[in-house]
Design an enzyme around this catalytic site. Structure first.
Site, short mmCIF file in Angstrom:
data_model
loop_
_atom_site.label_atom_id
_atom_site.label_comp_id
_atom_site.label_asym_id
_atom_site.label_seq_id
_atom_site.Cartn_x
_atom_site.Cartn_y
_atom_site.Cartn_z
CG ASP A 50 36.51 43.50 38.36
OD1 ASP A 50 36.90 43.18 39.51
OD2 ASP A 50 37.23 43.36 37.35
CE LYS B 22 34.34 34.02 45.87
NZ LYS B 22 35.04 34.01 44.57
NE ARG C 41 36.11 47.53 39.31
CZ ARG C 41 36.88 46.65 39.95
NH1 ARG C 41 36.48 46.15 41.10
NH2 ARG C 41 38.03 46.28 39.43
CD GLU D 246 40.26 43.51 49.76
OE1 GLU D 246 39.68 44.40 49.11
OE2 GLU D 246 41.37 43.05 49.44
CG ASP E 46 38.94 33.88 46.09
OD1 ASP E 46 38.38 32.85 46.50
OD2 ASP E 46 39.29 34.01 44.90
N GLY F 230 37.69 47.43 44.37
CA GLY F 230 36.57 46.58 44.75
C GLY F 230 35.76 47.03 45.95
P1 IMP Z 1 42.51 36.83 47.30
O1 IMP Z 1 42.45 35.54 46.50
O2 IMP Z 1 41.96 36.63 48.69
O3 IMP Z 1 43.91 37.37 47.28
O4 IMP Z 1 41.56 37.85 46.58
C1 IMP Z 1 42.07 38.87 45.84
C2 IMP Z 1 41.09 39.69 45.08
O5 IMP Z 1 40.49 38.90 44.09
C3 IMP Z 1 39.94 40.31 45.83
O6 IMP Z 1 40.28 41.47 46.54
C4 IMP Z 1 39.01 40.62 44.68
O7 IMP Z 1 39.36 41.86 44.10
C5 IMP Z 1 39.27 39.48 43.73
N1 IMP Z 1 38.21 38.45 43.81
C6 IMP Z 1 38.20 37.32 44.54
N2 IMP Z 1 37.06 36.63 44.35
C7 IMP Z 1 36.34 37.35 43.46
C8 IMP Z 1 35.02 37.16 42.85
O8 IMP Z 1 34.29 36.18 43.07
N3 IMP Z 1 34.63 38.14 41.99
C9 IMP Z 1 35.39 39.24 41.70
N4 IMP Z 1 36.60 39.44 42.24
C10 IMP Z 1 37.07 38.51 43.12
MG MG Z 2 39.81 43.64 46.46
#
Ligand code: IMP
Ligand code: MG
Length: 179
Positions: free
Chosen positions: A162, A134, A168, A102, A106, A48
């Protein structure tokens, strides 16, 4: 291009390349000031972060190293707190200043697990840089030092991010329609 269709979903333009790269420029400026004498190792998280890493590193003008890792989830678990494994890191990070690069934070699970694992290798210090955050989606407290843009919790694609492997390569960021 105001809307795009990827597989079964429609997305609408949300952040232009211009807006994104202006914000990336501001992060680079801060890093140039804060880490000038620290010989940092930037660890970019694939897939990403590839566009963010590229634009950021073009603007970072201090002596530094740049490396890339992947983070995988162990298969067979169903929770979002899946154990993640970092692989591809060849550098010895002991005693180094590390900057994680990164694409998006999320829930924060990925970043907090990454930090937990990297700390075991005894770096001098770790800073976290993410292109997107977010804030309302965060489920665990996570260290965030450099955030380019804060966005709502909607699902987005483009600029490295993606939907099911696609999107991407879009140079702007789109958010899912009707959410
Ligand atoms: P986490 O929930 O913070 O562990 O996020 C993990 C991963 O989810 C990120 O590094 C992204 O690769 C993917 N991700 C989170 N939100 C989005 C989105 O809105 N679109 C695409 N990928 C996302
Ligand atoms: Mg990522």
């Amino acid at each position: 291009m105001k809307t795009v269709k990827i597989k079964d979903k429609e997305f609408e333009l949300f952040l232009t390349q211009d807006t994104i790269e202006k914000a990336i420029g501001e992060i680079a400026e801060k890093l140039n000031k804060d880490l000038a004498d620290k010989d940092p190792l930037f660890i970019c998280v694939l897939n990403g972060s590839f566009m963010y890493a590229s634009e950021l590193m073009k603007r970072v003008n201090i002596p530094c190293e740049v490396s890339f890792v992947k983070v995988s989830s162990y298969k067979g678990t169903t929770s979002t707190e899946k154990l993640k494994e970092i692989y591809g890191l060849e550098e010895d990070i002991k005693g180094r200043t590390i900057v994680i690069v990164e694409d998006i934070v999320d829930t924060g699970y990925t970043m907090s697990l990454m930090l937990e694992q990297l700390v075991c290798d005894e770096p001098k210090e770790i800073f976290v840089s993410t292109m997107l955050l977010k804030p309302k989606a965060l489920k665990v407290p996570v260290q965030l030092d450099y955030v380019a843009l804060k966005i709502p919790s909607d699902f987005i694609v483009g600029y490295g991010l993606d939907y099911d492997g696609y999107g991407r390569n879009l140079p702007d960021i789109y958010k899912i329609k009707n959410s």
